[in-house]
Design a protein around this motif. Sequence first.
Motif, short mmCIF file in Angstrom:
data_model
loop_
_atom_site.label_atom_id
_atom_site.label_comp_id
_atom_site.label_asym_id
_atom_site.label_seq_id
_atom_site.Cartn_x
_atom_site.Cartn_y
_atom_site.Cartn_z
N GLU A 136 -21.81 -1.17 -25.79
CA GLU A 136 -20.85 -0.83 -26.84
C GLU A 136 -20.94 0.64 -27.24
O GLU A 136 -19.93 1.26 -27.59
CB GLU A 136 -21.12 -1.74 -28.04
N LEU B 174 -17.57 -3.44 -25.97
CA LEU B 174 -17.73 -4.67 -26.75
C LEU B 174 -17.19 -5.89 -26.00
O LEU B 174 -17.84 -6.94 -25.95
CB LEU B 174 -17.01 -4.53 -28.09
N PHE B 175 -16.02 -5.72 -25.41
CA PHE B 175 -15.41 -6.82 -24.65
C PHE B 175 -16.29 -7.21 -23.47
O PHE B 175 -16.44 -8.41 -23.16
CB PHE B 175 -14.02 -6.43 -24.14
N GLU C 285 -19.59 -6.78 -23.18
CA GLU C 285 -20.79 -7.45 -23.69
C GLU C 285 -20.49 -8.90 -24.07
O GLU C 285 -21.26 -9.81 -23.78
CB GLU C 285 -21.34 -6.70 -24.91
N GLU C 286 -19.35 -9.08 -24.74
CA GLU C 286 -18.97 -10.43 -25.19
C GLU C 286 -18.72 -11.35 -23.99
O GLU C 286 -19.11 -12.52 -24.00
CB GLU C 286 -17.70 -10.32 -26.05
N LYS D 10 -22.18 -12.46 -22.35
CA LYS D 10 -23.33 -12.87 -23.17
C LYS D 10 -23.85 -14.25 -22.81
O LYS D 10 -25.05 -14.52 -22.94
CB LYS D 10 -22.99 -12.79 -24.67
N ALA E 271 -12.98 -10.09 -20.53
CA ALA E 271 -13.00 -8.70 -20.99
C ALA E 271 -11.75 -7.97 -20.52
O ALA E 271 -11.16 -7.18 -21.27
CB ALA E 271 -14.25 -8.00 -20.47
N ASN F 58 -8.77 -9.00 -22.71
CA ASN F 58 -8.87 -8.41 -24.05
C ASN F 58 -8.57 -6.92 -24.01
O ASN F 58 -7.91 -6.38 -24.91
CB ASN F 58 -10.27 -8.65 -24.63
#
Length: 312
Positions: free
Chosen positions: A60, A118-119, A121-122, A125, A207, A210
């Motif tokens: 991020e 961020l996308f 990482e999400e 995860k 990701a 998004n």
Amino acid sequence: MSKIALIFSGQGAQYAGMGKELYESIDECREVFDIADRELGLSIKDICFDGGDGKIDKTEYTQPAILTTSIAALRAFEKEGIEYHAVAGLSLGEYSALVSCGMISFEECVKLVRKRGLFMEEAVKDVDGTLAAIIGLDVDQVEELVNKAKEEDVLQISNLNCPKQIVIGGETAAIDRAVEIAKEMGAKRALKLNVSGPFHTKLLKEAAENLYNEMNNIEFKENSLPIYMNVNGEKLNSSDGIKEIMKLQVMSSVYWEKSIRNMINDGIDTFIEIGPGRVLSGFVKKVDRKLNCMNIEDLKTLENTLSKLRGE
């Protein structure tokens, strides 16, 4: 007269202290870091210069940090008035390339790449996945390797960096099988990489979607010079389809070697790596050792590169 391409660093090139000299010495570079801090509402300077208590290695933050350092180095180069003729960037570095050819403003881009991080990482995860470097096998052999090792798991080629240096990505069980099979197939090296996920594979589809939705809030402009894209290694001459291309980039193979070869075919003979590290210069030299390679990441490399370009 040399025909120059700028190539931009990707994730993994970061280190504490990157960009600090440029920030302290050149007004145009200082402005880039100040813009990033303002747009993100956090201190990119602290992350780049001191590591930000480990944030420098968290996707991020890594992504906007490398972008900011790269654009600061770009501004230091542009200040000298030397013309360049094409751009490209590896993975994250493609966003720096988009800024350099005028397709997106730095202000918009630094916010976008933080969201991209961020996308990503999400999306990974809850995924047990990673990457592995396969050294010493050609593309056909690596494709055979992938087919042998994947079984019911996701496994695919992630990066075609340079001759016989290919990265595969997917679920960890398949990667483990691939590393063992690669050695049996005669690979010089086959090793898992220390990364947080199986980037540039279809496991990043969430990701990518998004990111595409986020890009719908951005108006991309026409590029002022050719940019060679990761998803196919080809030259892009207009902004048509750029959002779809950048969506695919997150979950598709990176055709870096093909990008370099296409630039060479278009007359590029000098490559300047902009941003932290010299990884991309190494890839270029493995494609063709006769090419001129330089880099700009601090005052010394800026001075050395300018001296070479001016024949001093």
